[in-house]
Design a protein around this motif. Structure first.
Motif, PDB file in Angstrom:
ATOM      1  N   MET A   1       0.824  -1.178   0.000  1.00 23.86           N
ATOM      2  CA  MET A   1       0.000   0.000   0.000  1.00 23.86           C
ATOM      3  C   MET A   1       0.877   1.255   0.000  1.00 23.86           C
ATOM      4  SD  MET A   1      -2.747   1.494   2.774  1.00 23.86           S
ATOM      5  CE  MET A   1      -3.710   0.048   2.955  1.00 23.86           C
ATOM      6  N   LEU A   2       1.844   1.325   0.893  1.00 26.33           N
ATOM      7  CA  LEU A   2       2.688   2.504   0.997  1.00 26.33           C
ATOM      8  C   LEU A   2       3.657   2.600  -0.183  1.00 26.33           C
ATOM      9  CD1 LEU A   2       3.289   4.980   2.694  1.00 26.33           C
ATOM     10  CD2 LEU A   2       4.848   3.613   4.052  1.00 26.33           C
ATOM     11  N   ILE A   3       4.213   1.474  -0.586  1.00 29.32           N
ATOM     12  CA  ILE A   3       5.119   1.478  -1.743  1.00 29.32           C
ATOM     13  C   ILE A   3       4.372   1.920  -2.987  1.00 29.32           C
ATOM     14  CG2 ILE A   3       6.524   0.026  -3.259  1.00 29.32           C
ATOM     15  CD1 ILE A   3       7.275  -1.586  -0.799  1.00 29.32           C
ATOM     16  N   ASP A   4       3.152   1.434  -3.164  1.00 29.07           N
ATOM     17  CA  ASP A   4       2.347   1.833  -4.322  1.00 29.07           C
ATOM     18  C   ASP A   4       2.116   3.339  -4.323  1.00 29.07           C
ATOM     19  OD1 ASP A   4       2.170  -0.808  -5.111  1.00 29.07           O
ATOM     20  OD2 ASP A   4       0.260  -1.130  -4.088  1.00 29.07           O
ATOM     21  N   TRP A   5       1.865   3.914  -3.148  1.00 29.65           N
ATOM     22  CA  TRP A   5       1.640   5.350  -3.040  1.00 29.65           C
ATOM     23  C   TRP A   5       2.903   6.123  -3.434  1.00 29.65           C
ATOM     24  CZ3 TRP A   5       3.992   8.917   0.287  1.00 29.65           C
ATOM     25  CH2 TRP A   5       3.449  10.196   0.257  1.00 29.65           C
ATOM     26  N   VAL A   6       4.057   5.672  -2.942  1.00 33.11           N
ATOM     27  CA  VAL A   6       5.324   6.339  -3.252  1.00 33.11           C
ATOM     28  C   VAL A   6       5.583   6.303  -4.755  1.00 33.11           C
ATOM     29  CG1 VAL A   6       7.833   6.173  -2.992  1.00 33.11           C
ATOM     30  CG2 VAL A   6       6.362   5.933  -0.997  1.00 33.11           C
ATOM     31  N   ILE A   7       5.398   5.145  -5.364  1.00 30.53           N
ATOM     32  CA  ILE A   7       5.634   5.001  -6.804  1.00 30.53           C
ATOM     33  C   ILE A   7       4.651   5.850  -7.601  1.00 30.53           C
ATOM     34  CG2 ILE A   7       5.547   3.354  -8.718  1.00 30.53           C
ATOM     35  CD1 ILE A   7       6.663   1.259  -6.697  1.00 30.53           C
ATOM     36  N   GLU A   8       3.398   5.875  -7.196  1.00 29.32           N
ATOM     37  CA  GLU A   8       2.383   6.683  -7.878  1.00 29.32           C
ATOM     38  C   GLU A   8       2.717   8.170  -7.792  1.00 29.32           C
ATOM     39  OE1 GLU A   8      -0.894   7.711 -10.096  1.00 29.32           O
ATOM     40  OE2 GLU A   8      -0.073   5.710  -9.770  1.00 29.32           O
ATOM     41  N   GLN A   9       3.109   8.626  -6.614  1.00 29.83           N
ATOM     42  CA  GLN A   9       3.482  10.036  -6.444  1.00 29.83           C
ATOM     43  C   GLN A   9       4.657  10.395  -7.351  1.00 29.83           C
ATOM     44  OE1 GLN A   9       2.011  12.523  -4.267  1.00 29.83           O
ATOM     45  NE2 GLN A   9       0.453  10.966  -4.552  1.00 29.83           N
ATOM     46  N   ALA A  10       5.675   9.539  -7.383  1.00 24.81           N
ATOM     47  CA  ALA A  10       6.855   9.796  -8.203  1.00 24.81           C
ATOM     48  C   ALA A  10       6.506   9.800  -9.692  1.00 24.81           C
ATOM     49  CB  ALA A  10       7.935   8.757  -7.917  1.00 24.81           C
ATOM     50  N   SER A  11       5.619   8.903 -10.107  1.00 24.65           N
ATOM     51  CA  SER A  11       5.248   8.852 -11.524  1.00 24.65           C
ATOM     52  C   SER A  11       4.472  10.094 -11.957  1.00 24.65           C
ATOM     53  CB  SER A  11       4.432   7.589 -11.822  1.00 24.65           C
ATOM     54  OG  SER A  11       3.139   7.680 -11.253  1.00 24.65           O
TER      55      SER A  11
ATOM     56  N   TRP B   1      12.152   5.352  11.315  1.00 24.17           N
ATOM     57  CA  TRP B   1      11.321   4.438  10.552  1.00 24.17           C
ATOM     58  C   TRP B   1      11.471   4.639   9.054  1.00 24.17           C
ATOM     59  CZ3 TRP B   1       7.538   4.458   6.915  1.00 24.17           C
ATOM     60  CH2 TRP B   1       6.869   3.258   6.727  1.00 24.17           C
ATOM     61  N   THR B   2      11.496   5.878   8.582  1.00 23.47           N
ATOM     62  CA  THR B   2      11.582   6.110   7.135  1.00 23.47           C
ATOM     63  C   THR B   2      12.903   5.590   6.565  1.00 23.47           C
ATOM     64  OG1 THR B   2      12.414   8.369   7.426  1.00 23.47           O
ATOM     65  CG2 THR B   2      10.031   8.095   7.163  1.00 23.47           C
ATOM     66  N   HIS B   3      13.981   5.765   7.300  1.00 23.35           N
ATOM     67  CA  HIS B   3      15.283   5.270   6.830  1.00 23.35           C
ATOM     68  C   HIS B   3      15.277   3.742   6.739  1.00 23.35           C
ATOM     69  CE1 HIS B   3      17.155   9.214   7.010  1.00 23.35           C
ATOM     70  NE2 HIS B   3      16.546   9.393   8.175  1.00 23.35           N
ATOM     71  N   THR B   4      14.681   3.103   7.727  1.00 21.77           N
ATOM     72  CA  THR B   4      14.583   1.646   7.730  1.00 21.77           C
ATOM     73  C   THR B   4      13.695   1.170   6.577  1.00 21.77           C
ATOM     74  OG1 THR B   4      14.858   1.641  10.120  1.00 21.77           O
ATOM     75  CG2 THR B   4      13.982  -0.364   9.135  1.00 21.77           C
ATOM     76  N   PHE B   5      12.595   1.867   6.347  1.00 22.73           N
ATOM     77  CA  PHE B   5      11.685   1.521   5.257  1.00 22.73           C
ATOM     78  C   PHE B   5      12.406   1.590   3.916  1.00 22.73           C
ATOM     79  CE2 PHE B   5       8.703   2.764   1.931  1.00 22.73           C
ATOM     80  CZ  PHE B   5       7.709   1.797   2.063  1.00 22.73           C
ATOM     81  N   ILE B   6      13.145   2.658   3.683  1.00 19.11           N
ATOM     82  CA  ILE B   6      13.865   2.814   2.411  1.00 19.11           C
ATOM     83  C   ILE B   6      14.956   1.759   2.266  1.00 19.11           C
ATOM     84  CG2 ILE B   6      15.365   4.363   1.098  1.00 19.11           C
ATOM     85  CD1 ILE B   6      13.644   6.671   2.310  1.00 19.11           C
TER      86      ILE B   6
END
Length: 66
Positions: A1-11, A44-49
């Motif tokens: 869900m979160l990865i999809d959001w990040v990719i969508e925003q970047a696109s 958390w964000t650093h770990t996520f990336i």
């Protein structure tokens, strides 16, 4: 869900920042968790990336006026 959001925003031309990623993750957490005081950790964000680096990454951009 979160990865999809990040990719969508970047696109769409809106690359994410750590602050944006943290806010979105916190919003998802509040939707799924009954305790509104529960928060994600400071790193958390650093770990996520680091964990999802194959799908998302950060980079420094440069201005168009060079």
């Amino acid at each position: 869900m979160l990865i999809d959001w990040v990719i969508e925003q970047a696109s769409q031309g809106f690359p994410f920042t750590h602050h944006m990623l943290r806010e979105k993750a916190q919003a998802i957490l509040h939707m799924k968790c009954a305790n509104p005081n529960f928060t994600i950790g400071k790193q958390w964000t650093h770990t996520f990336i680091a964990k999802h680096g194959a799908c998302v990454s950060t980079y420094w951009s440069s201005s168009l006026d060079q």
